[in-house]
Write a protein that holds these residues in place. Structure first.
Motif, mmCIF file in Angstrom:
data_model
loop_
_atom_site.group_PDB
_atom_site.id
_atom_site.type_symbol
_atom_site.label_atom_id
_atom_site.label_comp_id
_atom_site.label_asym_id
_atom_site.label_seq_id
_atom_site.Cartn_x
_atom_site.Cartn_y
_atom_site.Cartn_z
ATOM 1 N N ASP A 59 0.820 -1.207 0.000
ATOM 2 C CA ASP A 59 0.000 0.000 0.000
ATOM 3 C C ASP A 59 0.856 1.260 0.000
ATOM 4 O O ASP A 59 0.508 2.258 -0.640
ATOM 5 C CB ASP A 59 -0.925 0.004 1.223
ATOM 6 C CG ASP A 59 -2.302 -0.560 0.905
ATOM 7 O OD1 ASP A 59 -3.296 0.057 1.305
ATOM 8 O OD2 ASP A 59 -2.380 -1.610 0.245
ATOM 9 N N ARG A 63 0.671 4.073 -3.126
ATOM 10 C CA ARG A 63 -0.208 5.137 -2.626
ATOM 11 C C ARG A 63 -0.645 6.115 -3.722
ATOM 12 O O ARG A 63 -1.793 6.573 -3.714
ATOM 13 C CB ARG A 63 0.462 5.874 -1.472
ATOM 14 C CG ARG A 63 1.762 6.606 -1.833
ATOM 15 C CD ARG A 63 2.498 7.047 -0.574
ATOM 16 N NE ARG A 63 3.717 7.794 -0.880
ATOM 17 C CZ ARG A 63 4.872 7.238 -1.225
ATOM 18 N NH1 ARG A 63 4.960 5.913 -1.336
ATOM 19 N NH2 ARG A 63 5.931 7.987 -1.457
ATOM 20 N N GLU A 64 0.238 6.432 -4.669
ATOM 21 C CA GLU A 64 -0.128 7.391 -5.713
ATOM 22 C C GLU A 64 -1.125 6.778 -6.699
ATOM 23 O O GLU A 64 -2.070 7.437 -7.137
ATOM 24 C CB GLU A 64 1.120 7.881 -6.441
ATOM 25 C CG GLU A 64 2.062 8.690 -5.545
ATOM 26 C CD GLU A 64 3.292 9.162 -6.297
ATOM 27 O OE1 GLU A 64 3.405 8.859 -7.510
ATOM 28 O OE2 GLU A 64 4.135 9.832 -5.681
ATOM 29 N N ASP A 66 -3.148 4.247 -5.975
ATOM 30 C CA ASP A 66 -4.393 4.060 -5.228
ATOM 31 C C ASP A 66 -5.173 5.369 -5.108
ATOM 32 O O ASP A 66 -6.408 5.364 -5.074
ATOM 33 C CB ASP A 66 -4.102 3.508 -3.828
ATOM 34 C CG ASP A 66 -3.756 2.022 -3.838
ATOM 35 O OD1 ASP A 66 -4.031 1.368 -4.865
ATOM 36 O OD2 ASP A 66 -3.227 1.526 -2.837
ATOM 37 N N ALA A 67 -4.467 6.493 -5.039
ATOM 38 C CA ALA A 67 -5.146 7.787 -4.943
ATOM 39 C C ALA A 67 -6.013 8.028 -6.172
ATOM 40 O O ALA A 67 -7.058 8.691 -6.089
ATOM 41 C CB ALA A 67 -4.122 8.901 -4.783
ATOM 42 N N ARG A 68 -5.611 7.460 -7.312
ATOM 43 C CA ARG A 68 -6.385 7.617 -8.544
ATOM 44 C C ARG A 68 -7.420 6.513 -8.719
ATOM 45 O O ARG A 68 -8.553 6.783 -9.123
ATOM 46 C CB ARG A 68 -5.450 7.607 -9.765
ATOM 47 C CG ARG A 68 -4.458 8.764 -9.798
ATOM 48 C CD ARG A 68 -3.773 8.834 -11.157
ATOM 49 N NE ARG A 68 -3.048 7.604 -11.469
ATOM 50 C CZ ARG A 68 -1.775 7.390 -11.178
ATOM 51 N NH1 ARG A 68 -1.078 8.322 -10.521
ATOM 52 N NH2 ARG A 68 -1.175 6.258 -11.522
ATOM 53 N N PRO A 71 -9.254 5.335 -4.122
ATOM 54 C CA PRO A 71 -9.078 6.383 -3.114
ATOM 55 C C PRO A 71 -9.606 6.015 -1.740
ATOM 56 O O PRO A 71 -9.319 6.720 -0.763
ATOM 57 C CB PRO A 71 -9.854 7.573 -3.709
ATOM 58 C CG PRO A 71 -10.849 6.953 -4.636
ATOM 59 C CD PRO A 71 -10.150 5.755 -5.213
ATOM 60 N N ARG A 73 -8.681 3.381 -0.118
ATOM 61 C CA ARG A 73 -7.627 2.697 0.635
ATOM 62 C C ARG A 73 -7.124 3.591 1.771
ATOM 63 O O ARG A 73 -7.263 4.825 1.718
ATOM 64 C CB ARG A 73 -6.466 2.308 -0.293
ATOM 65 C CG ARG A 73 -6.779 1.231 -1.318
ATOM 66 C CD ARG A 73 -7.168 -0.081 -0.696
ATOM 67 N NE ARG A 73 -6.116 -0.614 0.182
ATOM 68 C CZ ARG A 73 -6.293 -1.627 1.031
ATOM 69 N NH1 ARG A 73 -7.475 -2.182 1.152
ATOM 70 N NH2 ARG A 73 -5.297 -2.048 1.766
ATOM 71 N N PRO A 76 -4.527 6.923 0.850
ATOM 72 C CA PRO A 76 -5.106 8.068 0.127
ATOM 73 C C PRO A 76 -6.331 8.669 0.808
ATOM 74 O O PRO A 76 -6.629 9.850 0.614
ATOM 75 C CB PRO A 76 -5.472 7.476 -1.247
ATOM 76 C CG PRO A 76 -5.505 6.006 -1.063
ATOM 77 C CD PRO A 76 -4.526 5.696 0.011
ATOM 78 N N SER A 77 -7.031 7.875 1.628
ATOM 79 C CA SER A 77 -8.204 8.414 2.325
ATOM 80 C C SER A 77 -7.826 9.176 3.588
ATOM 81 O O SER A 77 -8.693 9.736 4.261
ATOM 82 C CB SER A 77 -9.175 7.283 2.681
ATOM 83 O OG SER A 77 -8.577 6.376 3.614
ATOM 84 N N GLY A 78 -6.532 9.173 3.931
ATOM 85 C CA GLY A 78 -6.064 9.948 5.069
ATOM 86 C C GLY A 78 -6.180 9.259 6.413
ATOM 87 O O GLY A 78 -5.968 9.892 7.460
#
Length: 293
Positions: A59, A63-64, A66-68, A71, A73, A76-78
């Protein structure tokens, strides 16, 4: 359960851990050492830490992307920072290597188990960092599971004979097919159906398993049923057909372990194979609680 604990469970894909435990059991059985409960538990725990650590790193490295694409995850969801995920992932990998090495030292097994587990940790990091866009990533994933066999065999004081190597090759081809299919998960289209051809190799490599007794026959049939069910899912029209096929095939790793154990025909192999088969329903049950992909 705290929210942080739930995030860690998601990051670690802990629902797939039964397949790691059966890999350890199988590696020891194939080595001819005769699996001992205490060693199966200890090495299984160490490799479980490494598996979870690898999932954390997966993960973190993704992360980059998954952000696309995903999101929701945790990173990326913070819900958690990439720095924390990297730290935990590498820490778990190191802990697993230390446990295997420490056991080998106490049991006077030499440096080979520690070296094998270190290679496993390196292979995990290589896969996590280089699996996106890499045509060799299915083979890298398979190599990680092969090294679980090797690490378990050496940690139990067994030999890396033809059974371990042959079993590892069968597992490698199974994982190549599985991972190639998993790479299509977000596309909702099967562009690598040919990858299922790799799964014919384990069946060819274990043809003698049904001749070793009832448990060998049951395990072989269960594995065939698992793969056939996955193929039927892939040929269907449901939008979630690929994820469902992938998690089914992940659980099927335990069935392949059971077939390989039964094929040894060693004393107690039937019982060990039956135990390995339990990894299949346990993985599926746990996947209902924590996603396996």
């Amino acid at each position: 359960m705290s929210s942080r604990a739930r995030v860690y469970l998601r990051l670690g894909r802990v629902s797939n851990l039964p397949t790691v435990w059966t890999n350890v059991l199988c590696g020891m059985a194939l080595s001819g050492s005769g699996p001992r409960a205490s060693e199966v538990v200890l090495v299984g725990f160490a490799v479980s830490l490494m598996y979870v650590g690898g999932m954390f790193l997966n993960d973190a490295f993704d992360r980059e992307i998954d952000a696309r694409e995903r999101p929701e995850r945790p990173i990326p969801s913070g819900l958690v920072s990439a720095r924390e995920v990297f730290a935990v992932g590498y820490g778990l990998l190191g802990a697993g290597v230390l446990i295997v090495g420490g056991h080998a030292y106490v049991a006077n097994r030499g440096m080979a188990p520690a070296l094998a587990s270190a290679l496993l940790a390196g292979a995990i990091v290589l896969y996590d960092a280089w699996h996106k866009g890499n045509p060799l990533s299915p083979a890298l994933m398979g190599a990680c599971r092969m090294l679980v066999y090797v690490s378990a065999a050496l940690a139990a004081g067994g030999q890396l004979g033809s059974a371990v190597i042959g079993g590892g090759v069968a597992l490698l081809f199974y994982l190549i097919g599985l991972t190639a299919i998993a790479k299509q998960e977000n596309l909702l289209a099967v562009r690598s159906l040919w990858a299922l051809g790799f799964m014919a190799v384990p069946f060819l490599a274990t043809l003698g398993a049904p001749l070793t007794g009832m448990m060998g026959t049951i395990a072989y049939g269960a594995l065939a049923g698992c793969v056939i069910h996955a193929v039927r899912l892939l040929r269907g029209t449901r939008k979630d057909r690929i994820p469902r096929a992938v998690v089914t095939l992940i659980a099927g790793i335990s069935l392949l372990d059971a077939v390989l154990i039964a094929k040894t025909g060693a004393p107690g192999a039937g019982g060990a194979a039956a135990l390995a088969m339990m990894g299949f329903p346990l993985t599926l049950a746990m996947q209902r609680v924590v996603r396996g992909t």
